[in-house]
Design a protein around this motif. Structure first.
Motif, PDB file in Angstrom:
ATOM      1  N   SER A   7     -12.980 -54.887  18.331  1.00 15.84           N
ATOM      2  CA  SER A   7     -12.654 -53.889  17.319  1.00 15.84           C
ATOM      3  C   SER A   7     -13.816 -52.923  17.243  1.00 15.84           C
ATOM      4  O   SER A   7     -14.891 -53.199  17.742  1.00 15.84           O
ATOM      5  CB  SER A   7     -12.407 -54.559  15.967  1.00 15.84           C
ATOM      6  OG  SER A   7     -13.563 -55.267  15.571  1.00 15.84           O
ATOM      7  N   GLN A   8     -13.580 -51.764  16.599  1.00 17.02           N
ATOM      8  CA  GLN A   8     -14.623 -50.742  16.541  1.00 17.02           C
ATOM      9  C   GLN A   8     -14.805 -50.211  15.134  1.00 17.02           C
ATOM     10  O   GLN A   8     -13.898 -50.253  14.311  1.00 17.02           O
ATOM     11  CB  GLN A   8     -14.258 -49.576  17.472  1.00 17.02           C
ATOM     12  CG  GLN A   8     -14.499 -49.838  18.934  1.00 17.02           C
ATOM     13  CD  GLN A   8     -14.024 -48.683  19.783  1.00 17.02           C
ATOM     14  OE1 GLN A   8     -12.878 -48.627  20.179  1.00 17.02           O
ATOM     15  NE2 GLN A   8     -14.913 -47.755  20.065  1.00 17.02           N
ATOM     16  N   ASN A   9     -16.000 -49.690  14.883  1.00 13.63           N
ATOM     17  CA  ASN A   9     -16.278 -48.909  13.685  1.00 13.63           C
ATOM     18  C   ASN A   9     -16.267 -47.451  14.120  1.00 13.63           C
ATOM     19  O   ASN A   9     -17.082 -47.039  14.935  1.00 13.63           O
ATOM     20  CB  ASN A   9     -17.637 -49.287  13.092  1.00 13.63           C
ATOM     21  CG  ASN A   9     -17.679 -50.738  12.655  1.00 13.63           C
ATOM     22  OD1 ASN A   9     -17.965 -51.626  13.448  1.00 13.63           O
ATOM     23  ND2 ASN A   9     -17.408 -50.981  11.383  1.00 13.63           N
ATOM     24  N   SER A  98     -20.470 -42.545  24.368  1.00  8.48           N
ATOM     25  CA  SER A  98     -19.419 -43.405  23.827  1.00  8.48           C
ATOM     26  C   SER A  98     -19.846 -44.183  22.594  1.00  8.48           C
ATOM     27  O   SER A  98     -20.985 -44.642  22.505  1.00  8.48           O
ATOM     28  CB  SER A  98     -18.986 -44.427  24.886  1.00  8.48           C
ATOM     29  OG  SER A  98     -18.591 -43.806  26.081  1.00  8.48           O
ATOM     30  N   ASN A  99     -18.893 -44.347  21.693  1.00  8.49           N
ATOM     31  CA  ASN A  99     -19.008 -45.297  20.586  1.00  8.49           C
ATOM     32  C   ASN A  99     -18.286 -46.551  21.043  1.00  8.49           C
ATOM     33  O   ASN A  99     -17.063 -46.655  20.918  1.00  8.49           O
ATOM     34  CB  ASN A  99     -18.380 -44.720  19.322  1.00  8.49           C
ATOM     35  CG  ASN A  99     -18.411 -45.699  18.162  1.00  8.49           C
ATOM     36  OD1 ASN A  99     -19.121 -46.702  18.197  1.00  8.49           O
ATOM     37  ND2 ASN A  99     -17.623 -45.418  17.130  1.00  8.49           N
ATOM     38  N   ILE A 100     -19.005 -47.494  21.600  1.00 10.43           N
ATOM     39  CA  ILE A 100     -18.391 -48.648  22.249  1.00 10.43           C
ATOM     40  C   ILE A 100     -18.142 -49.796  21.267  1.00 10.43           C
ATOM     41  O   ILE A 100     -18.785 -49.861  20.214  1.00 10.43           O
ATOM     42  CB  ILE A 100     -19.270 -49.152  23.417  1.00 10.43           C
ATOM     43  CG1 ILE A 100     -20.640 -49.623  22.900  1.00 10.43           C
ATOM     44  CG2 ILE A 100     -19.419 -48.084  24.479  1.00 10.43           C
ATOM     45  CD1 ILE A 100     -21.513 -50.269  23.969  1.00 10.43           C
ATOM     46  N   PRO A 101     -17.215 -50.702  21.599  1.00  9.84           N
ATOM     47  CA  PRO A 101     -17.081 -51.932  20.809  1.00  9.84           C
ATOM     48  C   PRO A 101     -18.386 -52.723  20.890  1.00  9.84           C
ATOM     49  O   PRO A 101     -18.866 -53.020  21.985  1.00  9.84           O
ATOM     50  CB  PRO A 101     -15.936 -52.680  21.506  1.00  9.84           C
ATOM     51  CG  PRO A 101     -15.189 -51.625  22.258  1.00  9.84           C
ATOM     52  CD  PRO A 101     -16.215 -50.630  22.681  1.00  9.84           C
ATOM     53  N   PHE A 102     -18.973 -53.056  19.753  1.00  7.75           N
ATOM     54  CA  PHE A 102     -20.318 -53.640  19.755  1.00  7.75           C
ATOM     55  C   PHE A 102     -20.385 -55.001  20.438  1.00  7.75           C
ATOM     56  O   PHE A 102     -21.402 -55.354  21.021  1.00  7.75           O
ATOM     57  CB  PHE A 102     -20.844 -53.729  18.321  1.00  7.75           C
ATOM     58  CG  PHE A 102     -20.936 -52.394  17.635  1.00  7.75           C
ATOM     59  CD1 PHE A 102     -21.333 -51.262  18.336  1.00  7.75           C
ATOM     60  CD2 PHE A 102     -20.599 -52.255  16.297  1.00  7.75           C
ATOM     61  CE1 PHE A 102     -21.397 -50.019  17.719  1.00  7.75           C
ATOM     62  CE2 PHE A 102     -20.670 -51.012  15.672  1.00  7.75           C
ATOM     63  CZ  PHE A 102     -21.065 -49.900  16.389  1.00  7.75           C
ATOM     64  N   PHE A 123     -25.281 -42.444  26.810  1.00  4.95           N
ATOM     65  CA  PHE A 123     -25.501 -42.501  25.368  1.00  4.95           C
ATOM     66  C   PHE A 123     -24.462 -43.449  24.778  1.00  4.95           C
ATOM     67  O   PHE A 123     -23.263 -43.215  24.899  1.00  4.95           O
ATOM     68  CB  PHE A 123     -25.347 -41.123  24.734  1.00  4.95           C
ATOM     69  CG  PHE A 123     -26.391 -40.125  25.165  1.00  4.95           C
ATOM     70  CD1 PHE A 123     -27.552 -39.942  24.418  1.00  4.95           C
ATOM     71  CD2 PHE A 123     -26.214 -39.367  26.318  1.00  4.95           C
ATOM     72  CE1 PHE A 123     -28.518 -39.023  24.814  1.00  4.95           C
ATOM     73  CE2 PHE A 123     -27.172 -38.456  26.720  1.00  4.95           C
ATOM     74  CZ  PHE A 123     -28.328 -38.278  25.970  1.00  4.95           C
ATOM     75  N   LEU A 124     -24.928 -44.517  24.116  1.00  4.03           N
ATOM     76  CA  LEU A 124     -24.037 -45.527  23.571  1.00  4.03           C
ATOM     77  C   LEU A 124     -24.345 -45.811  22.109  1.00  4.03           C
ATOM     78  O   LEU A 124     -25.494 -46.065  21.749  1.00  4.03           O
ATOM     79  CB  LEU A 124     -24.166 -46.837  24.359  1.00  4.03           C
ATOM     80  CG  LEU A 124     -23.887 -46.796  25.866  1.00  4.03           C
ATOM     81  CD1 LEU A 124     -24.181 -48.150  26.487  1.00  4.03           C
ATOM     82  CD2 LEU A 124     -22.455 -46.371  26.147  1.00  4.03           C
ATOM     83  N   PHE A 125     -23.309 -45.784  21.255  1.00  3.60           N
ATOM     84  CA  PHE A 125     -23.447 -46.248  19.882  1.00  3.60           C
ATOM     85  C   PHE A 125     -23.488 -47.771  19.963  1.00  3.60           C
ATOM     86  O   PHE A 125     -22.542 -48.399  20.449  1.00  3.60           O
ATOM     87  CB  PHE A 125     -22.228 -45.853  19.039  1.00  3.60           C
ATOM     88  CG  PHE A 125     -22.069 -44.381  18.766  1.00  3.60           C
ATOM     89  CD1 PHE A 125     -22.253 -43.425  19.757  1.00  3.60           C
ATOM     90  CD2 PHE A 125     -21.687 -43.954  17.505  1.00  3.60           C
ATOM     91  CE1 PHE A 125     -22.079 -42.070  19.503  1.00  3.60           C
ATOM     92  CE2 PHE A 125     -21.496 -42.601  17.229  1.00  3.60           C
ATOM     93  CZ  PHE A 125     -21.699 -41.656  18.241  1.00  3.60           C
ATOM     94  N   THR A 126     -24.565 -48.371  19.478  1.00  4.96           N
ATOM     95  CA  THR A 126     -24.685 -49.825  19.549  1.00  4.96           C
ATOM     96  C   THR A 126     -25.335 -50.375  18.280  1.00  4.96           C
ATOM     97  O   THR A 126     -25.946 -49.641  17.496  1.00  4.96           O
ATOM     98  CB  THR A 126     -25.559 -50.271  20.745  1.00  4.96           C
ATOM     99  OG1 THR A 126     -26.918 -49.893  20.508  1.00  4.96           O
ATOM    100  CG2 THR A 126     -25.084 -49.661  22.048  1.00  4.96           C
ATOM    101  N   GLN A 127     -25.208 -51.676  18.120  1.00 11.48           N
ATOM    102  CA  GLN A 127     -25.935 -52.359  17.056  1.00 11.48           C
ATOM    103  C   GLN A 127     -27.432 -52.240  17.346  1.00 11.48           C
ATOM    104  O   GLN A 127     -27.863 -52.342  18.497  1.00 11.48           O
ATOM    105  CB  GLN A 127     -25.519 -53.825  17.018  1.00 11.48           C
ATOM    106  CG  GLN A 127     -26.136 -54.619  15.886  1.00 11.48           C
ATOM    107  CD  GLN A 127     -25.635 -56.058  15.860  1.00 11.48           C
ATOM    108  OE1 GLN A 127     -24.722 -56.409  16.600  1.00 11.48           O
ATOM    109  NE2 GLN A 127     -26.227 -56.874  14.999  1.00 11.48           N
ATOM    110  N   LYS A 128     -28.224 -51.999  16.318  1.00  9.55           N
ATOM    111  CA  LYS A 128     -29.658 -51.796  16.479  1.00  9.55           C
ATOM    112  C   LYS A 128     -30.317 -52.954  17.228  1.00  9.55           C
ATOM    113  O   LYS A 128     -31.118 -52.740  18.150  1.00  9.55           O
ATOM    114  CB  LYS A 128     -30.320 -51.621  15.112  1.00  9.55           C
ATOM    115  CG  LYS A 128     -31.833 -51.449  15.164  1.00  9.55           C
ATOM    116  CD  LYS A 128     -32.418 -51.350  13.751  1.00  9.55           C
ATOM    117  CE  LYS A 128     -33.930 -51.295  13.784  1.00  9.55           C
ATOM    118  NZ  LYS A 128     -34.500 -51.241  12.403  1.00  9.55           N
TER     119      LYS A 128
END
Length: 214
Positions: A7-9, A98-102, A123-128
């Protein structure tokens, strides 16, 4: 690679996306691959800045909505597939934003960094916490992930998001991880296997830290 449910935010603030893409160096000459396009928030902005967007979305319902939303955009291609089955360009240069599924972060980073034809920039949106695993020194201690990635890419965190930037609101901290391809790998191709074997061996030592293990 194994297939994983996810799932994604989804990012809500288009202004933030616009600023991040504008500052990323993505321009009208670029082919950009977007993993997990979701509702198309990032796709809309990429469409403004780059030559071509390939938006990959596994969810059937989201895929059909993306097809409708971008039907008139000739430079946007929507694909309904799992990213683990996607065939990356074998000759053409490309970038990834991308805003990827974490929960797929490790699998996706491995997939991207093991391509024969590597992305020029990622560039990836990820958990810190997941992003920090790829940074290594001087920010944090080195890890298997950071040492493997650093042979081909320069990792950095280029943005820290607010929780309120996403829906549903996440309980974790989210950052934008950048993996910038090096002009030249640290190790020659003929030495990469030996390097990886050495790193794995070093981290398998039952010592308090890598230095003592060596």
């Amino acid at each position: 690679m194994r297939k994983i449910g996810h799932s994604q935010n989804f990012i809500q603030d288009h202004k933030i996306v616009d600023i991040l893409i504008k500052n990323s160096g993505i321009d009208s000459n670029d082919l950009v691959i977007e993993i997990g396009a979701g509702h198309g928030e990032i796709t809309k902005v990429l469409n403004k800045y780059c030559k071509e967007v390939i938006a990959v979305e596994k969810d059937q319902k989201l895929y059909r909505k993306l097809l409708d939303d971008f039907e008139a955009k000739s430079n946007v291609k929507i694909l309904n597939t799992d990213i683990l089955d996607f065939k990356f360009p074998d000759r053409q240069s490309y970038k990834v934003f991308s805003n990827i599924p974490f929960n797929l972060t490790a699998d996706i980073v491995r997939l991207l960094t093991e391509q024969q034809n590597l992305a020029d920039d990622i560039f990836l949106f990820t958990q810190k916490q997941a992003a920090q695993n790829y940074l290594g020194r001087p920010q944090v201690k080195e890890s298997l992930k950071s040492l493997f990635v650093k042979n081909l890419f320069k990792p950095s965190i280029v943005h820290r998001f607010n929780h309120s930037d996403f829906r549903p609101v996440p309980k974790i901290d989210i950052v934008l991880l950048r993996l910038e391809k090096r002009e030249k790998p640290v190790f020659e191709e003929k030495n990469v296997k030996e390097w990886k074997d050495f790193v794995v061996y070093s981290f398998s030592r039952t010592k308090p830290n890598l230095g003592e293990g060596l």
